[in-house]
Design an enzyme around this catalytic site. Structure first.
Site, short mmCIF file in Angstrom:
data_model
loop_
_atom_site.label_atom_id
_atom_site.label_comp_id
_atom_site.label_asym_id
_atom_site.label_seq_id
_atom_site.Cartn_x
_atom_site.Cartn_y
_atom_site.Cartn_z
N GLU A 1 0.78 -1.03 0.14
CA GLU A 1 -0.07 -0.12 0.17
C GLU A 1 0.96 1.21 0.07
O GLU A 1 1.92 1.27 0.92
CB GLU A 1 -0.94 0.11 1.26
CG GLU A 1 -2.08 1.00 1.34
CD GLU A 1 -2.74 1.04 2.56
OE1 GLU A 1 -2.58 -0.04 3.38
OE2 GLU A 1 -3.44 1.78 2.91
N ARG B 1 4.80 -12.09 10.23
CA ARG B 1 5.42 -11.08 10.13
C ARG B 1 6.87 -10.95 10.78
O ARG B 1 7.13 -11.78 11.58
CB ARG B 1 4.76 -9.76 10.84
CG ARG B 1 3.41 -9.18 10.31
CD ARG B 1 2.91 -8.45 11.19
NE ARG B 1 3.26 -6.91 10.67
CZ ARG B 1 2.69 -6.47 9.70
NH1 ARG B 1 1.43 -7.03 9.08
NH2 ARG B 1 3.13 -5.21 9.24
N LYS C 1 4.12 1.16 9.22
CA LYS C 1 4.12 2.34 8.43
C LYS C 1 3.54 3.43 9.07
O LYS C 1 3.99 4.57 9.18
CB LYS C 1 3.72 2.02 7.00
CG LYS C 1 4.60 1.56 6.06
CD LYS C 1 4.12 1.50 4.76
CE LYS C 1 3.24 0.22 4.52
NZ LYS C 1 2.62 -0.06 3.30
P1 ATP Z 1 2.33 -1.93 7.81
O1 ATP Z 1 1.42 -2.16 9.01
O2 ATP Z 1 3.83 -1.61 7.95
O3 ATP Z 1 1.67 -0.71 7.00
P2 ATP Z 1 1.07 -3.71 5.95
O4 ATP Z 1 1.02 -4.93 5.90
O5 ATP Z 1 0.02 -2.53 5.81
O6 ATP Z 1 2.38 -3.20 6.73
P3 ATP Z 1 1.27 -3.36 3.06
O7 ATP Z 1 2.06 -2.44 2.37
O8 ATP Z 1 0.14 -3.69 2.79
O9 ATP Z 1 2.05 -3.10 4.69
O10 ATP Z 1 2.44 -4.63 2.89
C1 ATP Z 1 2.83 -5.15 1.43
C2 ATP Z 1 3.16 -6.56 1.87
O11 ATP Z 1 4.45 -6.78 2.80
C3 ATP Z 1 2.29 -7.17 2.61
O12 ATP Z 1 2.17 -8.59 1.71
C4 ATP Z 1 2.51 -7.62 3.74
O13 ATP Z 1 2.14 -8.63 4.33
C5 ATP Z 1 4.00 -7.45 3.88
N1 ATP Z 1 4.52 -7.08 4.95
C6 ATP Z 1 4.19 -5.89 5.65
N2 ATP Z 1 4.97 -5.85 6.74
C7 ATP Z 1 5.65 -7.09 6.88
C8 ATP Z 1 6.39 -7.59 8.13
N3 ATP Z 1 6.65 -6.91 9.20
N4 ATP Z 1 6.94 -8.77 7.72
C9 ATP Z 1 6.65 -9.49 6.72
N5 ATP Z 1 5.90 -9.03 5.43
C10 ATP Z 1 5.33 -7.86 5.91
MG MG Z 2 -1.36 -1.41 5.46
#
Ligand code: ATP
Ligand code: MG
Length: 560
Positions: A35, A261, A271
């Site tokens: 995202e 994660r 983020k």
């Molecule tokens: P955040 O809470 O940091 O915004 P998110 O999952 O909302 O994390 P996205 O941009 O939606 O962030 O994530 C893109 C991809 O990266 C998704 O497939 C997500 O599962 C993976 N991802 C995000 N954070 C992690 C993490 N800490 N460990 C492993 N994979 C991750």
């Molecule tokens: Mg997200």
């Protein structure tokens, strides 16, 4: 790229091997779906290494798809940084970049299909009411009073939503599943909501936007993704993923698999929270070298190979854990131990005058660039009458037996040069030592003293007349607790000493250093020339980021 065994042993590889053996698929197609609401962090690197790594491993494909279904939070800057970080990590997406917004027309049609099958309805409950009606794990949900409208009414109402005839929050589209499901996500989840916000790609075309759960599975299917890998918090959502694909006219049905994660001690990985650190000016910006972002780690001096190596080492499992910072640091330290040229730098300098050398004396001392790698060559470093040594390498009185540095009346060896003896000191009004007067033994260049007297200790030094002034940024962990998010406001756990700036000197050979180059400053640690100094970048003022200490002081502390 090297394939570490961890990758070949994880549970996802086993699933894929089985799928290929059974002929379910003939090739592997994954995707990385960020995202664009922030910079990528090291947790994303885990997902990138997994998704792109699998595609590479099977000579398949991995799409980059920006999940841009929420127009409020997305910014072009983030899209550019995400692309840049993926390429820098050494991966390349297959074909064109995809955006969830590319599929808004199709998603709208699939939503209409669900309505036509009486599997979705327009609801007018407020978001608070929806939450209340949804119930909890111990309390069953209650049907919305709008749940049993006719298909025709719902089609008309949905079209009105699309035309902007409802206010934000006054209507939404929900799946009609089961308000008594033991899985909360299945209690008539919202599929579309109204937002009168321009979208960075579709402009004003839409005022209704699909929710993640609705769009993600359909985008995966439209792109022919075979294995849709996400983190464990989406485990329950898999039911909804399958429900949607089972109920629309689409032939492709990717399978979702979840893995844990990545969390790292003393840092945060969301983020949204990283955003707060930037907006509250707690850090300089998204690429502040203390940030766990890819951009921050890069500026700090981490290489792409070291981050990939870290991801290989931690592997992919379903176990939640908090990885030690030491595990990440070990990857860059091991790499730099092999590759980084050795350099002399004095971070907290105090002047030494060698009394028995004449004023204007210059002697070229040959120093190896790497003690174990003659192929890395040697350089000439000038020794002069006035030099700098580190304040911590001198003591007037020897309080500790183990102190193997310079002490008044005692001898120490200057690295790769002569033995010197401290004779007297000069202090300022505050009582601080400003000059240490020494004598050197001219017969000790790379030789033990003639009478075989024992000289304990070797210290590093830089010529005071042939040095460059430099700033050293000494970084430490950003938080004081291994799990900083446990506090109501994680900011109370900030480490206020996470950045210490020192003014010191480096040897003149660094006059030609380039941004991003890394060195081992002997006895001090691994450092990298900072990239943000361009404006004030002048050859007389360099800025170095400490990447990592020479040894793992973390473990040492734990063992004590
Ligand atoms: P955040 O809470 O940091 O915004 P998110 O999952 O909302 O994390 P996205 O941009 O939606 O962030 O994530 C893109 C991809 O990266 C998704 O497939 C997500 O599962 C993976 N991802 C995000 N954070 C992690 C993490 N800490 N460990 C492993 N994979 C991750
Ligand atoms: Mg997200």
């Amino acid at each position: 790229m090297s394939k570490a065994p961890a990758y070949l042993n994880n549970f996802i590889i086993k699933i894929i091997n089985q799928d290929l053996a059974l002929g379910k698929y003939t090739s592997v197609h994954t995707r990385f779906p960020p995202e664009p609401n922030g910079y990528l962090h090291i947790g994303h690197a885990k997902s990138i290494c997994l998704n792109f790594g699998l595609a590479e491993n099977y000579q398949g494909q991995c799409n980059l798809r920006f999940d841009d279904t929420n127009p409020v939070k997305e910014y072009i800057e983030f899209i550019e940084s995400i692309k840049n970080d993926i390429l820098w990590l050494g991966f390349k997406w297959s074909g064109d970049i995809h955006y969830s917004s590319d599929y808004f027309d199709q998603l709208y049609d699939y939503a209409r299909e669900l309505i036509s099958k009486s599997l979705a309805y327009v609801d007018h409950l407020s978001s608070d009411e929806i939450r209340e009606y949804r119930g909890t794990l111990t309390k069953l949900g209650i049907n919305s009073p709008y749940r049993n409208r006719s298909v025709d009414d719902n089609l008309v109402l949905f079209a009105k939503m699309r035309r902007g005839e409802f206010m934000e929050g006054s209507a939404c589209l929900r799946a009609k599943i089961d308000m008594e499901s033991p899985f909360i996500v299945m209690r008539d989840p919202v599929l579309y909501r109204i937002k009168f916000t321009d979208h960075h790609r579709t402009g004003t075309k839409w005022c209704i936007y699909p929710m993640y759960d609705f769009s993600h599975c359909i985008c995966d299917a439209l792109e022919g993704i075979t294995h849709s890998l996400c983190t464990l918090e989406f485990q329950d959502n898999r039911r909804l993923y399958d429900w949607i694909l089972n109920n629309i006219s689409i032939d492709v049905h990717p399978r979702q698999y979840e893995f844990s994660r990545l969390n790292i001690e003393y840092t945060i990985m969301s983020k949204r929270k990283l955003h707060l650190l930037v907006s509250d000016n707690i850090v300089e910006c998204w690429d502040d070298p203390r940030m766990p972002t890819i951009a921050g780690l890069r500026r700090r001096g981490y290489t792409a190979a070291s981050i990939r190596e870290f991801c290989h080492r931690i592997g992919v499992t379903k176990q939640d854990n908090n990885v030690q910072i030491a595990a990440l640091e070990a990857c860059i330290r091991e790499e730099l131990n092999e590759s980084a040229p050795r350099i002399m730098a004095v971070i907290d300098p105090v002047k030494v005058i060698i009394d028995n050398l004449p004023v204007g004396y210059q002697e070229k001392i040959a120093m190896p660039n790497h003690p174990n790698k003659p192929e890395m060559g040697i350089r000439q470093v000038t020794l002069s009458r006035e030099i700098y040594i580190d304040r911590a390498d001198f003591s007037e009185i020897n309080y500790q037996k183990q102190y193997k540095r310079l002490v008044l009346g005692k001898e120490v060896r200057l690295r790769y040069a002569y033995v010197i003896k401290a004779e007297r000191v000069e202090k300022n009004e505050q009582g601080e030592i400003v000059i240490i007067y020494c004598r050197y033994d001219p017969h000790t260049l790379n030789k033990v003293p003639a009478d075989n007297r024992k000289v304990k200790g070797v210290i590093h030094w830089v010529s005071a007349t042939h040095c460059i002034v430099a700033s050293f940024r000494l970084y430490d962990k950003l938080f004081t607790l291994p799990n900083p998010v446990t506090a109501e406001d994680f900011r109370v756990n900030l480490n206020h000493k996470s950045l210490v700036i020192r003014q010191g000197v480096v040897e003149a050979s660094l006059l030609t250093t380039k941004v991003g180059e890394s060195y081992q400053f002997e006895r001090e640690g691994y450092f990298c020339t900072d990239s943000h100094q361009c404006s004030q970048f002048s050859k007389s003022r360099l800025v170095f980021n400490r990447i990592v200490r020479l040894r793992d002081t973390w473990l040492a502390k734990v063992e004590l």
